[in-house]
Design an enzyme around this catalytic site. Sequence first.
Site, PDB file in Angstrom:
ATOM      1  N   CYS A 286      -1.118  -4.149   3.957  1.00 46.78           N
ATOM      2  CA  CYS A 286      -1.346  -5.525   3.583  1.00 46.78           C
ATOM      3  C   CYS A 286      -0.952  -6.315   4.272  1.00 46.78           C
ATOM      4  O   CYS A 286      -0.694  -7.497   4.355  1.00 46.78           O
ATOM      5  CB  CYS A 286      -0.549  -5.680   2.132  1.00 46.78           C
ATOM      6  SG  CYS A 286       1.127  -4.937   1.996  1.00 46.78           S
TER       7      CYS A 286
ATOM      8  N   CYS B 149       3.332  -0.223  -2.426  1.00 49.92           N
ATOM      9  CA  CYS B 149       4.209  -1.336  -2.275  1.00 49.92           C
ATOM     10  C   CYS B 149       5.806  -0.722  -2.330  1.00 49.92           C
ATOM     11  O   CYS B 149       6.687  -1.375  -1.874  1.00 49.92           O
ATOM     12  CB  CYS B 149       4.258  -2.243  -3.413  1.00 49.92           C
ATOM     13  SG  CYS B 149       2.539  -2.861  -3.582  1.00 49.92           S
TER      14      CYS B 149
HETATM   15 FE1  FES Z   1       1.825  -5.345   0.066  1.00 52.00          FE
HETATM   16 FE2  FES Z   1       2.487  -4.816  -2.236  1.00 52.00          FE
HETATM   17  S1  FES Z   1       0.550  -5.665  -1.506  1.00 52.00           S
HETATM   18  S2  FES Z   1       3.667  -4.394  -0.492  1.00 52.00           S
END
Ligand code: FES
Length: 125
Positions: A33, A102
Amino acid sequence: MYNEIVMDHFTNPRNVGEIADADGVGETGSFKCGDTMTLYIKVENEIIVDAKFQTFGCGAAIASSSMLTEMVKGMSIDEAMRLTNQDVADRLGGLPPLKLHCSNLAADALHNAIENYRRRRAAAS
Ligand code: FES
């Protein structure tokens, strides 16, 4: 989607910030992400006496970082090195499956901070 513990640490994160004279600093980022985290630790007699973090990430990443800094204070660096993302997720009462990665951010940053601390100590001796 998040439980009460996660929401508490997300909306009221503990130990946010920087330790200017940190003994170890660990950075990490998620390829999934693009979120990043920096963790600072202060160590006395091989015990983590303080920890702070800066996270640019989602709610689960912020909650994981906050919980992790609470968990590691008072731990020996050997104990902290064995802490896993699952330990953090468990203490948060669980994370949604899509958000489990995460909590990796926090555990990875901690391990990098400990390695950085050990490198600094080795260089100083
Ligand atoms: Fe990136 Fe949670 S979506 S750390």
